[in-house]
Design a protein around this motif. Structure first.
Motif, PDB file in Angstrom:
ATOM      1  N   VAL A  26       0.785  -1.118   0.102  1.00  0.00           N
ATOM      2  CA  VAL A  26      -0.189   0.139   0.113  1.00  0.00           C
ATOM      3  C   VAL A  26       1.039   1.202  -0.043  1.00  0.00           C
ATOM      4  CG1 VAL A  26      -1.533   1.339   1.252  1.00  0.00           C
ATOM      5  CG2 VAL A  26      -1.797  -1.048   1.012  1.00  0.00           C
ATOM      6  N   LYS A  27       2.008   1.032   0.868  1.00  0.00           N
ATOM      7  CA  LYS A  27       2.701   2.345   0.772  1.00  0.00           C
ATOM      8  C   LYS A  27       3.682   2.471  -0.317  1.00  0.00           C
ATOM      9  CE  LYS A  27       4.035   2.062   5.686  1.00  0.00           C
ATOM     10  NZ  LYS A  27       4.963   1.686   6.590  1.00  0.00           N
ATOM     11  N   PHE A  28       3.720   1.693  -1.186  1.00  0.00           N
ATOM     12  CA  PHE A  28       4.684   1.566  -2.429  1.00  0.00           C
ATOM     13  C   PHE A  28       3.672   2.000  -3.494  1.00  0.00           C
ATOM     14  CE2 PHE A  28       5.373  -0.573  -6.433  1.00  0.00           C
ATOM     15  CZ  PHE A  28       6.568  -0.137  -6.733  1.00  0.00           C
ATOM     16  N   GLY A  29       2.378   1.746  -3.600  1.00  0.00           N
ATOM     17  CA  GLY A  29       1.333   2.287  -4.272  1.00  0.00           C
ATOM     18  C   GLY A  29       1.343   3.960  -3.916  1.00  0.00           C
ATOM     19  N   LEU A  30       1.163   4.335  -2.895  1.00  0.00           N
ATOM     20  CA  LEU A  30       1.029   5.578  -2.534  1.00  0.00           C
ATOM     21  C   LEU A  30       2.162   6.504  -2.811  1.00  0.00           C
ATOM     22  CD1 LEU A  30      -0.571   5.610   1.010  1.00  0.00           C
ATOM     23  CD2 LEU A  30      -1.557   6.143  -0.859  1.00  0.00           C
ATOM     24  N   VAL A  31       3.546   5.831  -2.643  1.00  0.00           N
ATOM     25  CA  VAL A  31       4.743   6.676  -3.241  1.00  0.00           C
ATOM     26  C   VAL A  31       4.537   6.807  -4.758  1.00  0.00           C
ATOM     27  CG1 VAL A  31       7.124   6.261  -3.577  1.00  0.00           C
ATOM     28  CG2 VAL A  31       5.946   5.951  -1.128  1.00  0.00           C
ATOM     29  N   GLY A  32       4.093   5.490  -5.405  1.00  0.00           N
ATOM     30  CA  GLY A  32       4.111   5.570  -6.908  1.00  0.00           C
ATOM     31  C   GLY A  32       3.168   6.842  -7.368  1.00  0.00           C
ATOM     32  N   THR A  67      11.921  10.338  -9.766  1.00  0.00           N
ATOM     33  CA  THR A  67      12.721   8.786  -9.339  1.00  0.00           C
ATOM     34  C   THR A  67      13.524   9.155  -8.226  1.00  0.00           C
ATOM     35  OG1 THR A  67      13.121   8.292 -11.798  1.00  0.00           O
ATOM     36  CG2 THR A  67      14.682   7.134 -10.278  1.00  0.00           C
ATOM     37  N   ILE A  68      14.282  10.375  -8.068  1.00  0.00           N
ATOM     38  CA  ILE A  68      14.894  10.702  -6.691  1.00  0.00           C
ATOM     39  C   ILE A  68      13.747  10.495  -5.736  1.00  0.00           C
ATOM     40  CG2 ILE A  68      16.219  12.510  -5.488  1.00  0.00           C
ATOM     41  CD1 ILE A  68      17.389  13.102  -8.275  1.00  0.00           C
ATOM     42  N   ALA A  69      12.729  11.380  -5.875  1.00  0.00           N
ATOM     43  CA  ALA A  69      12.019  11.531  -4.826  1.00  0.00           C
ATOM     44  C   ALA A  69      11.284  10.001  -4.287  1.00  0.00           C
ATOM     45  CB  ALA A  69      10.726  12.180  -5.256  1.00  0.00           C
ATOM     46  N   SER A  70      10.974   9.184  -5.491  1.00  0.00           N
ATOM     47  CA  SER A  70      10.496   7.866  -5.328  1.00  0.00           C
ATOM     48  C   SER A  70      11.693   7.023  -4.571  1.00  0.00           C
ATOM     49  CB  SER A  70      10.332   7.155  -6.725  1.00  0.00           C
ATOM     50  OG  SER A  70       9.936   5.710  -6.632  1.00  0.00           O
ATOM     51  N   TYR A  71      12.862   7.190  -5.085  1.00  0.00           N
ATOM     52  CA  TYR A  71      13.975   6.419  -4.129  1.00  0.00           C
ATOM     53  C   TYR A  71      13.847   6.744  -2.536  1.00  0.00           C
ATOM     54  CZ  TYR A  71      18.379   4.867  -2.179  1.00  0.00           C
ATOM     55  OH  TYR A  71      19.382   4.479  -1.283  1.00  0.00           O
ATOM     56  N   MET A  72      13.941   8.187  -2.296  1.00  0.00           N
ATOM     57  CA  MET A  72      13.848   8.665  -0.999  1.00  0.00           C
ATOM     58  C   MET A  72      12.457   7.956  -0.138  1.00  0.00           C
ATOM     59  SD  MET A  72      15.802  12.221  -1.468  1.00  0.00           S
ATOM     60  CE  MET A  72      14.374  13.151  -1.274  1.00  0.00           C
ATOM     61  N   LEU A  73      11.435   8.263  -0.769  1.00  0.00           N
ATOM     62  CA  LEU A  73      10.356   8.050   0.013  1.00  0.00           C
ATOM     63  C   LEU A  73      10.193   6.313   0.038  1.00  0.00           C
ATOM     64  CD1 LEU A  73       7.691  10.324  -2.050  1.00  0.00           C
ATOM     65  CD2 LEU A  73       8.285  10.366   0.419  1.00  0.00           C
ATOM     66  N   ASN A  74      10.473   5.568  -0.824  1.00  0.00           N
ATOM     67  CA  ASN A  74      10.505   4.220  -0.618  1.00  0.00           C
ATOM     68  C   ASN A  74      11.518   3.757   0.163  1.00  0.00           C
ATOM     69  OD1 ASN A  74       8.279   2.982  -2.617  1.00  0.00           O
ATOM     70  ND2 ASN A  74       9.491   3.572  -4.100  1.00  0.00           N
ATOM     71  N   ARG A  75      12.485   4.142   0.229  1.00  0.00           N
ATOM     72  CA  ARG A  75      13.727   3.694   1.102  1.00  0.00           C
ATOM     73  C   ARG A  75      13.174   3.868   2.694  1.00  0.00           C
ATOM     74  NH1 ARG A  75      18.077   4.650   4.222  1.00  0.00           N
ATOM     75  NH2 ARG A  75      20.032   3.155   3.772  1.00  0.00           N
ATOM     76  N   GLU A  76      12.843   5.414   2.857  1.00  0.00           N
ATOM     77  CA  GLU A  76      12.387   5.672   4.235  1.00  0.00           C
ATOM     78  C   GLU A  76      11.188   5.476   4.752  1.00  0.00           C
ATOM     79  OE1 GLU A  76      14.872   6.622   6.175  1.00  0.00           O
ATOM     80  OE2 GLU A  76      16.302   6.795   4.399  1.00  0.00           O
ATOM     81  N   TRP A  77      10.196   4.981   3.804  1.00  0.00           N
ATOM     82  CA  TRP A  77       8.693   4.812   4.219  1.00  0.00           C
ATOM     83  C   TRP A  77       8.403   3.316   3.764  1.00  0.00           C
ATOM     84  CZ3 TRP A  77       3.595   5.806   1.959  1.00  0.00           C
ATOM     85  CH2 TRP A  77       2.576   5.770   2.860  1.00  0.00           C
ATOM     86  N   SER A  78       8.284   3.309   2.513  1.00  0.00           N
ATOM     87  CA  SER A  78       7.512   1.751   1.925  1.00  0.00           C
ATOM     88  C   SER A  78       8.400   0.767   2.452  1.00  0.00           C
ATOM     89  CB  SER A  78       7.562   1.759   0.253  1.00  0.00           C
ATOM     90  OG  SER A  78       6.961   3.047  -0.135  1.00  0.00           O
ATOM     91  N   PHE A  79       9.744   0.544   2.449  1.00  0.00           N
ATOM     92  CA  PHE A  79      10.609  -0.194   2.572  1.00  0.00           C
ATOM     93  C   PHE A  79      11.720  -0.034   3.830  1.00  0.00           C
ATOM     94  CE2 PHE A  79       9.735  -0.712  -2.093  1.00  0.00           C
ATOM     95  CZ  PHE A  79       9.049  -1.826  -2.049  1.00  0.00           C
ATOM     96  N   ALA A 151      11.035  -6.253  -8.125  1.00  0.00           N
ATOM     97  CA  ALA A 151      12.456  -6.020  -8.431  1.00  0.00           C
ATOM     98  C   ALA A 151      12.999  -5.367  -7.063  1.00  0.00           C
ATOM     99  CB  ALA A 151      12.867  -5.545  -9.774  1.00  0.00           C
ATOM    100  N   PHE A 152      12.430  -4.331  -6.707  1.00  0.00           N
ATOM    101  CA  PHE A 152      13.019  -3.498  -5.309  1.00  0.00           C
ATOM    102  C   PHE A 152      13.130  -4.564  -4.214  1.00  0.00           C
ATOM    103  CE2 PHE A 152      10.991   0.760  -7.074  1.00  0.00           C
ATOM    104  CZ  PHE A 152      12.063   0.665  -7.881  1.00  0.00           C
ATOM    105  N   ARG A 153      12.114  -5.317  -4.046  1.00  0.00           N
ATOM    106  CA  ARG A 153      12.022  -6.397  -2.792  1.00  0.00           C
ATOM    107  C   ARG A 153      12.996  -7.469  -2.937  1.00  0.00           C
ATOM    108  NH1 ARG A 153       7.566  -6.820   0.648  1.00  0.00           N
ATOM    109  NH2 ARG A 153       7.969  -9.122   0.452  1.00  0.00           N
ATOM    110  N   ARG A 154      13.228  -7.741  -4.265  1.00  0.00           N
ATOM    111  CA  ARG A 154      14.384  -9.061  -4.686  1.00  0.00           C
ATOM    112  C   ARG A 154      15.614  -8.517  -4.623  1.00  0.00           C
ATOM    113  NH1 ARG A 154      17.165 -12.822  -5.086  1.00  0.00           N
ATOM    114  NH2 ARG A 154      16.914 -14.369  -6.601  1.00  0.00           N
ATOM    115  N   PHE A 155      15.984  -7.276  -5.230  1.00  0.00           N
ATOM    116  CA  PHE A 155      17.498  -7.069  -5.449  1.00  0.00           C
ATOM    117  C   PHE A 155      17.743  -5.680  -4.478  1.00  0.00           C
ATOM    118  CE2 PHE A 155      15.928  -8.867  -9.478  1.00  0.00           C
ATOM    119  CZ  PHE A 155      16.773  -9.815  -9.392  1.00  0.00           C
ATOM    120  N   VAL A 156      16.952  -4.578  -4.353  1.00  0.00           N
ATOM    121  CA  VAL A 156      17.278  -3.520  -3.689  1.00  0.00           C
ATOM    122  C   VAL A 156      17.040  -3.468  -2.249  1.00  0.00           C
ATOM    123  CG1 VAL A 156      16.790  -0.994  -3.668  1.00  0.00           C
ATOM    124  CG2 VAL A 156      16.647  -2.188  -5.915  1.00  0.00           C
ATOM    125  N   PHE A 157      16.001  -3.825  -1.742  1.00  0.00           N
ATOM    126  CA  PHE A 157      15.859  -4.123  -0.418  1.00  0.00           C
ATOM    127  C   PHE A 157      15.594  -5.446  -0.009  1.00  0.00           C
ATOM    128  CE2 PHE A 157      14.025   0.151  -1.950  1.00  0.00           C
ATOM    129  CZ  PHE A 157      14.857   0.948  -1.183  1.00  0.00           C
TER     130      PHE A 157
END
Length: 174
Positions: A26-32, A67-79, A151-157
């Motif tokens: 849900v968080k990932f979708g909201l960030v998107g 993309t920069i905003a997406s990385y920051m939000l996903n890193r600090e919130w979604s994941f 891919a984010f769950r598998r490789f990045v986080f």
């Protein structure tokens, strides 16, 4: 009551339980959705002002900022509880997967236009626009989102609970 608790209280049961169980998604979708708004707003602003004759440049700038905003939000919130990589390695992988994601969510539009030939003069202008919207903004975004989620769950986080949590003060922990 926190913001999250307030928002969750608005969701009727049994959907609330599903949202809680899949909160990372849900968080990932909201960030998107948020970064889509950022991308669209910057693109339209630049395209209608200082970069009017250069819409591709405007789009590149808007995508980079989003993309920069997406990385920051996903890193600090979604994941936020996931990790397992050094930050610079994580960022490079995030950008690489985001780049591949552009190709993945552009594929349905490419297929619509050049394989199915849903373009003028083979179809009406209205049909071309409708096919572009459905293939690019609906099918493409959904396929791209599924790919990026995986891919984010598998490789990045890759690791749940992969970030060291801060130790509360006064607990005597080193």
């Amino acid at each position: 009551m926190t913001v999250v608790e307030t928002v969750l209280s608005w969701i009727p049961q049994p959907y609330r339980d599903v949202a809680i169980r899949h909160r990372e998604m849900v968080k990932f979708g909201l960030v998107g959705g948020t970064t889509w708004v950022i991308d669209t707003a910057i693109f339209l602003l630049l395209k209608s002002t200082i970069l009017e004759p250069k819409p591709v440049t405007a789009k590149v700038i808007s995508v980079v900022v989003a993309t920069i905003a997406s990385y920051m939000l996903n890193r600090e919130w979604s994941f936020r509880t996931r990790g397992g990589r050094e930050r610079h390695h994580e960022a490079v992988l995030y950008l690489l997967i985001s780049g591949i994601g552009v190709a993945v969510y552009s594929a349905p539009l490419f297929i619509s236009r050049y394989v199915l030939d849903l373009r003028v003069p083979a179809v009406t202008l209205f049909t071309e626009h409708l096919a572009d919207f459905v293939s690019g903004q609906i099918i493409g975004v959904l396929v791209g989102m599924v790919f990026r989620w995986w891919a984010f769950r598998r490789f990045v986080f890759p690791h749940e609970d992969g970030r060291q949590k801060p130790v509360p003060a006064g607990t005597g922990a080193p």
